[in-house]
Design an enzyme around this catalytic site. Structure first.
Site, PDB file in Angstrom:
ATOM      1  N   ARG A   1     -10.795  50.565 -27.436  1.00  0.00           N
ATOM      2  CA  ARG A   1     -11.999  51.278 -28.505  1.00  0.00           C
ATOM      3  C   ARG A   1     -13.131  50.535 -28.431  1.00  0.00           C
ATOM      4  O   ARG A   1     -13.421  50.099 -29.577  1.00  0.00           O
ATOM      5  CB  ARG A   1     -11.571  52.099 -29.759  1.00  0.00           C
ATOM      6  CG  ARG A   1     -10.128  52.858 -29.721  1.00  0.00           C
ATOM      7  CD  ARG A   1     -10.358  54.009 -29.287  1.00  0.00           C
ATOM      8  NE  ARG A   1      -9.088  55.264 -29.933  1.00  0.00           N
ATOM      9  CZ  ARG A   1      -8.851  55.203 -28.401  1.00  0.00           C
ATOM     10  NH1 ARG A   1      -9.157  54.777 -26.496  1.00  0.00           N
ATOM     11  NH2 ARG A   1      -7.855  55.519 -28.257  1.00  0.00           N
TER      12      ARG A   1
ATOM     13  N   GLU B   1     -10.552  52.037 -36.863  1.00  0.00           N
ATOM     14  CA  GLU B   1     -10.760  52.890 -35.758  1.00  0.00           C
ATOM     15  C   GLU B   1     -12.066  53.116 -36.128  1.00  0.00           C
ATOM     16  O   GLU B   1     -13.632  53.359 -35.793  1.00  0.00           O
ATOM     17  CB  GLU B   1     -10.066  53.401 -35.370  1.00  0.00           C
ATOM     18  CG  GLU B   1     -10.824  54.413 -34.207  1.00  0.00           C
ATOM     19  CD  GLU B   1      -9.590  54.558 -33.211  1.00  0.00           C
ATOM     20  OE1 GLU B   1      -9.833  55.624 -32.846  1.00  0.00           O
ATOM     21  OE2 GLU B   1      -8.369  54.465 -32.806  1.00  0.00           O
TER      22      GLU B   1
ATOM     23  N   SER C   1      -8.202  59.122 -35.897  1.00  0.00           N
ATOM     24  CA  SER C   1      -7.324  58.234 -36.290  1.00  0.00           C
ATOM     25  C   SER C   1      -7.699  57.504 -36.754  1.00  0.00           C
ATOM     26  O   SER C   1      -8.974  56.425 -36.488  1.00  0.00           O
ATOM     27  CB  SER C   1      -6.198  57.516 -35.060  1.00  0.00           C
ATOM     28  OG  SER C   1      -5.442  58.218 -34.106  1.00  0.00           O
TER      29      SER C   1
END
Length: 303
Positions: A178, A298, A228
């Site tokens: 990420r 995130e 998420s």
């Protein structure tokens, strides 16, 4: 003179026909359906126009934010005193070789994966259900179900302050979990080339349909969210830890921990950014106190 007055005096004349919005509500441009107004909002119609606008913004020292589908963003209720550049007009998409596809940053991952499937090119099946655009996917090395952009990216055309637009090979994008070079360096993705593997179109379609079923069964796709909410902590799953702490269904204002998947904070109706931030903070505090694990978001929080 405020920066947006200078913008108003220059941009409409320099870029005739470019879509320009004033005090544009950002809840229209994020999948969370949350966010106050952006001071100025523009949608360039090509990579060249976007690059030229970024150059002008740099020269004028305008505060800039480049966004795509807004699928990983949480925008402040007060809005953004920035020039928001939307990549929706960067929608070129073509097969460029036996194994390669080149697409503009504004092309949705769903459209890109469907195009690859029809061309008999596999490897993007994991991306079909990710509700983002290619630029954002490169920016954060998006992934799901064991796949990630790092596995398929060949190169990206990106703009950097002081450097203009450059074609960067995948090995130079510093792709990790990420994250990418854009996590620590200001810049914007304008386009990318994807390298895939020839496969039967029916086989690719079947895999995409299978992953689609799994998403619908396990994820709260019927509610606005940013996907998420937390990164996967080493040795754990964020959703499992949150569930373990009894937080499924916990709600602050219009923000709620999904009852279907605890790793998702959803907009259950009328949520504000303040609601979401308060809920995220409560989740982090509870999980830290009860398990000792620190959850890292995130979703990108913009104020």
């Amino acid at each position: 003179m405020p920066w947006f007055d200078t913008f108003d005096a220059i941009v409409p004349q320099r870029f005739p026909g470019m879509e320009i919005g004033k005090e544009e509500p950002m809840d229209r441009h994020t999948t969370f359906r949350v966010g106050g107004p952006a001071r100025r909002f523009v949608r360039p119609g090509s990579e060249e126009a976007c690059g030229a606008l970024l150059e002008l913004a740099e020269a004028q020292a305008w505060p800039v934010l480049v966004v795509g589908n807004g699928s990983n963003l949480l925008v402040s209720d007060e809005g953004l005193d920035r020039l928001v550049i939307h990549t929706g007009g960067l929608d070129s998409l073509e097969r460029t070789g036996e194994r390669t596809i080149r697409a503009g940053a504004g092309v949705s991952l769903a459209r890109l994966a469907s195009f690859a499937q029809k061309e008999g090119l596999g490897g993007l099946e994991f991306a079909h259900g990710i509700p983002g655009s290619l630029g954002g996917a490169v920016f954060m090395n998006a992934g799901a179900y064991g796949g990630e952009m790092k596995q398929v990216l060949s190169s990206a055309a990106a703009w950097f302050p002081g450097g203009g637009v450059k074609e960067i090979p995948a090995c130079g994008l510093e792709l990790g979990y990420r994250r990418s070079i854009f996590s620590s360096r200001e810049g914007a993705v304008l386009a990318a080339e994807i390298a895939l593997e020839p496969r039967e179109a029916s086989e690719i379609r079947d895999r995409m349909e299978e992953l689609g079923r799994r998403r619908r069964e396990k994820q709260p796709l019927e509610f606005p969210s940013a996907g998420s909410t937390f990164k996967r902590p080493e040795g754990h799953f964020a959703g499992g830890l949150i569930d373990q702490c009894g937080l499924k269904g916990f709600r602050i204002g219009g923000a709620q921990v999904s009852e279907k998947h605890a790793g998702f904070v959803i907009n259950a109706g009328g949520a504000t950014c303040a609601d979401v931030l308060a809920l995220i903070g409560h989740i982090q505090k509870t999980v830290r106190e009860r398990t000792g694990v620190e959850l890292e978001t995130e979703v990108k929080i913009l104020r």
